[in-house]
Design a protein around this motif. Structure first.
Motif, mmCIF file in Angstrom:
data_model
loop_
_atom_site.group_PDB
_atom_site.id
_atom_site.type_symbol
_atom_site.label_atom_id
_atom_site.label_comp_id
_atom_site.label_asym_id
_atom_site.label_seq_id
_atom_site.Cartn_x
_atom_site.Cartn_y
_atom_site.Cartn_z
ATOM 1 N N UNK A 1 0.807 -1.233 0.000
ATOM 2 C CA UNK A 1 0.000 0.000 0.000
ATOM 3 C C UNK A 1 0.830 1.268 0.000
ATOM 4 N N UNK A 2 1.977 1.242 0.646
ATOM 5 C CA UNK A 2 2.802 2.452 0.757
ATOM 6 C C UNK A 2 3.253 2.929 -0.622
ATOM 7 N N UNK A 3 3.764 1.996 -1.428
ATOM 8 C CA UNK A 3 4.247 2.362 -2.760
ATOM 9 C C UNK A 3 3.115 2.875 -3.636
ATOM 10 N N UNK A 4 1.960 2.237 -3.550
ATOM 11 C CA UNK A 4 0.813 2.649 -4.359
ATOM 12 C C UNK A 4 0.324 4.026 -3.944
ATOM 13 N N UNK A 5 0.194 4.250 -2.637
ATOM 14 C CA UNK A 5 -0.306 5.536 -2.137
ATOM 15 C C UNK A 5 0.645 6.669 -2.513
ATOM 16 N N UNK A 6 1.954 6.433 -2.377
ATOM 17 C CA UNK A 6 2.947 7.463 -2.723
ATOM 18 C C UNK A 6 2.783 7.898 -4.176
ATOM 19 N N UNK A 7 2.744 6.929 -5.085
ATOM 20 C CA UNK A 7 2.656 7.245 -6.512
ATOM 21 C C UNK A 7 1.323 7.906 -6.857
ATOM 22 N N UNK A 8 0.241 7.422 -6.258
ATOM 23 C CA UNK A 8 -1.079 7.976 -6.584
ATOM 24 C C UNK A 8 -1.240 9.403 -6.062
ATOM 25 N N UNK A 9 -0.716 9.675 -4.870
ATOM 26 C CA UNK A 9 -0.776 11.040 -4.326
ATOM 27 C C UNK A 9 0.006 11.994 -5.225
ATOM 28 N N UNK B 1 -2.600 14.439 -7.012
ATOM 29 C CA UNK B 1 -2.636 15.695 -6.255
ATOM 30 C C UNK B 1 -1.442 16.614 -6.532
ATOM 31 N N UNK B 2 -0.233 16.047 -6.537
ATOM 32 C CA UNK B 2 0.964 16.891 -6.623
ATOM 33 C C UNK B 2 1.215 17.380 -8.050
ATOM 34 N N UNK B 3 1.080 16.494 -9.047
ATOM 35 C CA UNK B 3 1.378 16.901 -10.426
ATOM 36 C C UNK B 3 0.529 18.066 -10.921
ATOM 37 N N UNK B 4 -0.792 18.093 -10.652
ATOM 38 C CA UNK B 4 -1.567 19.267 -11.072
ATOM 39 C C UNK B 4 -1.069 20.566 -10.430
ATOM 40 N N UNK B 5 -0.602 20.489 -9.182
ATOM 41 C CA UNK B 5 -0.072 21.673 -8.503
ATOM 42 C C UNK B 5 1.231 22.119 -9.174
ATOM 43 N N UNK B 6 2.093 21.147 -9.497
ATOM 44 C CA UNK B 6 3.350 21.449 -10.200
ATOM 45 C C UNK B 6 3.056 22.081 -11.557
ATOM 46 N N UNK B 7 2.123 21.489 -12.297
ATOM 47 C CA UNK B 7 1.765 22.010 -13.620
ATOM 48 C C UNK B 7 1.207 23.424 -13.513
ATOM 49 N N UNK B 8 0.361 23.653 -12.525
ATOM 50 C CA UNK B 8 -0.227 24.979 -12.328
ATOM 51 C C UNK B 8 0.863 26.013 -12.026
ATOM 52 N N UNK C 1 -10.173 18.505 -13.072
ATOM 53 C CA UNK C 1 -9.017 19.396 -13.201
ATOM 54 C C UNK C 1 -9.128 20.267 -14.454
ATOM 55 N N UNK C 2 -9.609 19.671 -15.556
ATOM 56 C CA UNK C 2 -9.739 20.438 -16.798
ATOM 57 C C UNK C 2 -10.783 21.537 -16.666
#
Length: 303
Positions: free
Chosen positions: A38-46, A50-57, A117-118
């Motif tokens: 679960x740890x690896x999955x949660x890290x990648x999914x978060x 959540x993080x990539x849209x903030x980075x893109x913005x 997001x769009x």
């Protein structure tokens, strides 16, 4: 270009076939595997959701992009990881089973995250007059992203032999569609292409490098093994740009919105390859403390 039947009808059908092919490679076990790591999955999914849209913005604001190009970058950020991430993970000794799990979950989440997001991006950047994901278009996104995956999984459950035979043709078809659509989108805006590349080339390149680095760096920071970190970096850094291109061209009816994804689809192969060599340099074998790379039921890592 946008009004042609090839774009309005053919492209969504092509994407549906690609997503059907993705479904053929998935089993319920791919989703159940979450419980085992679960740890690896949660890290990648978060990071992905959540993080990539903030980075893109942040990049879009920093470079003051044209509103339609800005929406295109946000659409790219919202698009899920693709099956190409599985291939890159396999090439650089990542945990391919983790990629398969993430791709499966991401494909489900994308049916919600892409419209959300769009629409927020369209509203924020003042593109409502030219674009809009109304309820009908949101349902269209769900139909071309989620439904074919579910059908593919059902077909695989009925006939694994058919799923195995269809795998290679669907992969070839997927790559062909991506190349044709990306080149078509770039040619469709050839008069403005120089300016667009100048605007989004650096943004998309930085976005790709940041995504790959976050996927790997955060996983290692949280003490995940190297194979899982590589899987995370490839899943977070390599997007299913065919999804983004299809939505931009056939749902939003905008070639300009498609430009960031078209540029990214070229850059990600170069940057992901360089990144993979960088993080595996001097590590011919996976970390011993990371455990073995998971395998599919067929006994071979699925790419």
């Amino acid at each position: 270009m946008n009004d042609s039947p090839l774009i309005s009808v053919g492209l969504p059908i092509a994407l549906a076939i690609i997503m059907f092919g993705l479904g053929l490679s998935l089993t319920p076990a791919d989703f159940r595997r979450v419980a085992r790591s679960p740890k690896a999955v949660v890290v990648a999914l978060v990071l992905q959701v959540l993080v990539l849209p903030v980075v893109a913005f942040g990049l879009v604001i920093s470079f003051d992009l044209d509103p339609l190009l800005a929406v295109g970058v946000m659409l790219l950020a919202a698009s899920p990881g693709g099956t190409t991430a599985n291939l890159f993970s396999h090439l650089f000794r990542g945990d391919v089973a983790l990629n398969i799990t993430l791709t499966a979950i991401n494909s489900v989440l994308a049916a919600v995250s892409i419209p959300l997001i769009t629409n927020l991006a369209i509203s924020h950047f003042g593109a409502e007059g030219e674009l809009g994901l109304q309820v009908g278009k949101v349902l269209q996104v769900i139909a071309i992203v989620l439904v074919p995956v579910a059908i593919g999984m059902l077909v695989r459950r009925r006939s694994e032999a058919f799923a195995a035979r269809a795998d290679r043709p669907v992969r070839i078809f997927s790559i062909t569609v991506l190349v044709v659509v990306a080149v078509g989108a770039l040619l469709g805006e050839r008069e403005n292409l120089g300016g667009y590349l100048q605007q989004v080339g650096l943004v998309t390149g930085l976005f790709c490098l940041i995504s790959l680095s976050l996927g790997y760096g955060v996983a290692r920071l949280l003490r995940l093994g190297r194979p899982q970190a590589i899987a995370s970096s490839m899943e977070v850094g390599i997007h299913n740009t065919t999804v983004a291109l299809t939505i931009a061209l056939s749902v939003l009816d905008s070639t300009e919105v498609a430009i960031p994804s078209a540029v990214y689809s070229v850059l990600m192969y170069v940057l992901a390859t360089a990144f993979g060599f960088l993080v595996t340099r001097g590590h011919a074998r996976p970390d011993r403390d990371a455990g073995p790379v998971h395998e599919s039921s067929a006994g071979e890592p699925r790419t």
